[in-house]
Design a protein around this motif. Structure first.
Motif, PDB file in Angstrom:
ATOM      1  N   ALA A   7     -19.299  -6.498  44.021  1.00  0.00           N
ATOM      2  CA  ALA A   7     -18.900  -8.050  43.446  1.00  0.00           C
ATOM      3  C   ALA A   7     -19.002  -8.077  41.807  1.00  0.00           C
ATOM      4  CB  ALA A   7     -19.405  -9.019  44.183  1.00  0.00           C
ATOM      5  N   ARG A  10     -16.609  -5.973  39.940  1.00  0.00           N
ATOM      6  CA  ARG A  10     -15.241  -6.067  40.140  1.00  0.00           C
ATOM      7  C   ARG A  10     -14.515  -6.558  38.817  1.00  0.00           C
ATOM      8  NH1 ARG A  10     -15.038  -9.833  44.579  1.00  0.00           N
ATOM      9  NH2 ARG A  10     -15.819  -7.824  45.683  1.00  0.00           N
ATOM     10  N   PRO A  11     -15.019  -7.603  38.237  1.00  0.00           N
ATOM     11  CA  PRO A  11     -14.287  -7.783  36.759  1.00  0.00           C
ATOM     12  C   PRO A  11     -13.951  -6.552  35.997  1.00  0.00           C
ATOM     13  CG  PRO A  11     -15.947  -9.293  37.299  1.00  0.00           C
ATOM     14  CD  PRO A  11     -16.066  -8.147  37.909  1.00  0.00           C
ATOM     15  N   HIS A  14     -11.237  -4.341  37.456  1.00  0.00           N
ATOM     16  CA  HIS A  14      -9.865  -4.897  37.202  1.00  0.00           C
ATOM     17  C   HIS A  14      -9.505  -4.695  35.689  1.00  0.00           C
ATOM     18  CE1 HIS A  14      -6.782  -7.773  36.793  1.00  0.00           C
ATOM     19  NE2 HIS A  14      -7.380  -8.407  36.043  1.00  0.00           N
ATOM     20  N   LEU A 221      -9.087 -13.077  32.965  1.00  0.00           N
ATOM     21  CA  LEU A 221      -9.929 -13.181  34.049  1.00  0.00           C
ATOM     22  C   LEU A 221      -9.794 -14.651  34.709  1.00  0.00           C
ATOM     23  CD1 LEU A 221     -13.354 -11.768  33.266  1.00  0.00           C
ATOM     24  CD2 LEU A 221     -11.581 -10.814  34.730  1.00  0.00           C
ATOM     25  N   TRP A 222      -9.424 -15.554  33.741  1.00  0.00           N
ATOM     26  CA  TRP A 222      -9.248 -16.868  34.019  1.00  0.00           C
ATOM     27  C   TRP A 222      -7.846 -16.974  34.990  1.00  0.00           C
ATOM     28  CZ3 TRP A 222      -8.310 -21.089  29.957  1.00  0.00           C
ATOM     29  CH2 TRP A 222      -8.280 -22.441  30.441  1.00  0.00           C
ATOM     30  N   ARG A 223      -6.913 -16.274  34.543  1.00  0.00           N
ATOM     31  CA  ARG A 223      -5.651 -16.115  35.400  1.00  0.00           C
ATOM     32  C   ARG A 223      -5.843 -15.600  36.641  1.00  0.00           C
ATOM     33  NH1 ARG A 223      -0.637 -16.186  33.526  1.00  0.00           N
ATOM     34  NH2 ARG A 223       0.112 -14.781  35.153  1.00  0.00           N
ATOM     35  N   ARG A 224      -6.726 -14.494  36.837  1.00  0.00           N
ATOM     36  CA  ARG A 224      -7.130 -13.963  38.126  1.00  0.00           C
ATOM     37  C   ARG A 224      -7.921 -14.775  38.983  1.00  0.00           C
ATOM     38  NH1 ARG A 224     -11.251 -10.269  39.538  1.00  0.00           N
ATOM     39  NH2 ARG A 224     -10.777  -9.093  41.318  1.00  0.00           N
ATOM     40  N   GLU A 225      -8.728 -15.579  38.415  1.00  0.00           N
ATOM     41  CA  GLU A 225      -9.460 -16.418  39.282  1.00  0.00           C
ATOM     42  C   GLU A 225      -8.737 -17.710  39.963  1.00  0.00           C
ATOM     43  OE1 GLU A 225     -12.917 -17.646  36.813  1.00  0.00           O
ATOM     44  OE2 GLU A 225     -13.735 -15.790  36.726  1.00  0.00           O
ATOM     45  N   THR A 226      -7.651 -17.746  39.235  1.00  0.00           N
ATOM     46  CA  THR A 226      -6.778 -19.011  39.732  1.00  0.00           C
ATOM     47  C   THR A 226      -5.874 -18.456  40.491  1.00  0.00           C
ATOM     48  OG1 THR A 226      -5.276 -18.876  37.441  1.00  0.00           O
ATOM     49  CG2 THR A 226      -7.215 -20.740  37.707  1.00  0.00           C
ATOM     50  N   GLY A 227      -5.607 -17.176  40.914  1.00  0.00           N
ATOM     51  CA  GLY A 227      -4.747 -16.659  41.848  1.00  0.00           C
ATOM     52  C   GLY A 227      -3.472 -16.298  41.115  1.00  0.00           C
TER      53      GLY A 227
END
Length: 490
Positions: A7, A10-11, A14, A221-227
């Motif tokens: 975990a 993971r960033p 990515h 990362l912000w985009r990824r966290e919001t799906g």
């Protein structure tokens, strides 16, 4: 590998999986800046010899060429703090108007970060600016890193990442080259003007690229966290916002009849100049012994007799509200916001033509009439233009009246009357200050009012900034015909 370690990685996985080259670029830029910082701190002799040698050679070449110095000083402003703050600030406000809060936050955070990094590192390193034989420019503070190079890299780079989705694939490559050219040019001017060493500029570039990479990665990362999917960086950081990022609608023609409109504007300019010339000659050469002459003599004299140091200061500030810098500043704030709200270029064209026409009409009329200034002490000293008409008053009238006309025609909100108030108060304040300072007669004010009234009326009739997109209607198919055709089909 346990779940906690996976975990945590993971960033990074990515990021490397999507853009390994980008990771290397960010790390390389940061490492390069760190290396330069250490070399400067330890005063590495080979680098110092290169820095001083380049500074001396460029100073010898530039200092002997005055026009080149003027060009370099103009170009270096492209990376100056005022331009950077205006660009980032006005675009951020435009993004908020369009509902793109995430992009506005990205721009502001990236820009503020650069504003913090520059003075902090300058204070930490404490490197003195170059001492050249013939100084042609000056700058406050320390030398390392170059704030202009850092600011240009961050500001133009962030704007590039935001607006890449608007451009076609072919234009994206051009936009990247333009960005690189501006950044390199700004850095070169800092060395050529003798206010930075080469290592200062390179450090600014590297630090800017590193900070740009960090903030872009954080946004991804912000985009990824919001799906949301994370596209390649070549697509921009928010590709789906392309429609909202487009400055204005794609108009087939800015004006429905460009050729006839151009002819009407040119003809109107000539007629307006003719009216101004006749009026100026009448009041300045054929008004002896009339009420007009007594008015033009008595009013400036009365103001001169009632001057005080406090009123002198107030009049100076009010007069500055009508000079070129203030008028340009207000225009550069209003026009982008008008595009963001209205999604039309025509109001901007109306403002641009209003101010360009005012300037040319003022210069032509002043040269043709050649009227002396009032016979009282002039607080602004000698000026290159004659007294009739007042350029300050005419510019203020044209700008604020044009803004009021645009706002009143596009909204019914109560606050729109504030623009009408500004169109009355601002020219009145500038007019009183100019006459108080002994720079104009009352009939010069009348000439400015005549100029603004005739020119704005002409432009309103030709440009029609209150209308919709010019491309929506053409001569061959007016709106009524199209509506009938649609009705017949249905």
């Amino acid at each position: 590998m346990d779940r906690a370690t996976a975990a945590a990685l993971r960033p990074a996985e990515h990021f490397t999986g999507r853009s390994l080259l980008g990771l290397f670029a960010v790390v390389g830029a940061g490492s390069g800046f760190g290396l330069l910082l250490m070399l400067v701190r330890f005063q590495w002799d080979p680098m110092y010899r290169v820095d001083h040698g380049v500074a001396d050679q460029l100073n010898d070449f530039v200092s002997a060429r005055g026009p080149l110095v003027t060009v370099l000083q103009a170009l270096t402003d492209l990376g100056g703090r005022p331009i950077m703050m205006w660009l980032v600030g006005i675009v951020a406000v435009g993004l908020l108007i369009r509902g793109q809060r995430r992009l506005a936050v990205y721009l502001l955070v990236t820009g503020v970060g650069a504003l913090i990094l520059d003075p902090s590192l300058k204070l930490l390193v404490g490197r003195i600016r170059p001492a050249v034989d013939v100084p042609v420019a000056s700058a406050p503070g320390n030398s390392f890193p170059s704030g202009h190079a850092l600011g240009a890299t961050v500001a133009y780079g962030a704007l590039l990442l935001v607006f890449l989705p608007v451009a076609s694939r072919r234009l994206r490559a051009l936009a990247i080259w333009v960005f690189a050219a501006i950044v390199v040019l700004v850095g070169f001017t800092r060395v050529a003007l003798g206010v930075h060493y080469v290592s200062d500029v390179v450090a600014g570039w590297l630090l800017g690229l590193a900070w740009l990479g960090v903030t872009a990665y954080a946004f991804r990362l912000w985009r990824r966290e919001t799906g949301r999917p994370v596209p390649p960086i070549t697509e921009g950081i928010e590709p789906e916002a392309a429609d909202d990022l487009a400055p204005a609608s794609r108009e087939d023609h800015l004006l429905p009849h460009p050729r006839s409109s151009t002819a009407e504007i040119i003809t109107g300019w000539v007629l307006t100049f003719g009216v101004l010339f006749v009026f100026g000659v009448l009041v300045s050469r054929y008004a002896d012994g009339t009420f007009i002459e007594r008015l033009d003599t008595a009013v400036p004299r009365w103001f001169a007799e009632h001057r005080t140091p406090a009123l002198d200061d107030v009049s100076w500030w009010l007069s500055k509200a009508g000079d070129t810098h203030a008028i340009l500043a207000v225009s550069l704030v209003f026009c982008p916001l008008a595009v963001a709200v209205l999604r039309q270029w025509r109001p901007v064209l109306f403002i641009a033509l209003a101010m360009f026409g005012e300037l040319t009409l003022f210069l032509a009329s002043a040269a043709a009439v050649d009227r002396p200034r009032p016979g009282v002490p002039h607080l602004d000293g000698p000026l290159p233009t004659s007294s009739f008409p007042s350029g300050h008053i005419a510019a203020t009238l044209c700008l604020y009246s044009a803004i009021a006309l645009i706002v009143m025609s596009h909204t019914s909100r109560p606050w729109r009357w504030l623009t009408v108030g500004a169109a009355v108060v601002m020219p009145a304040a500038v007019a009183v200050s100019r006459i108080y300072r002994g720079m104009h007669h009352p009939t010069d004010l009348m000439g400015a009012m005549l100029l603004a009234a005739l020119w704005l009326t002409l432009l309103w009739w030709v440009v029609r900034p209150d209308a919709g997109d010019a491309g929506e209607q053409t001569e061959a198919e007016p709106a009524s015909d199209r509506q009938l055709a649609v009705t017949a089909k249905t």
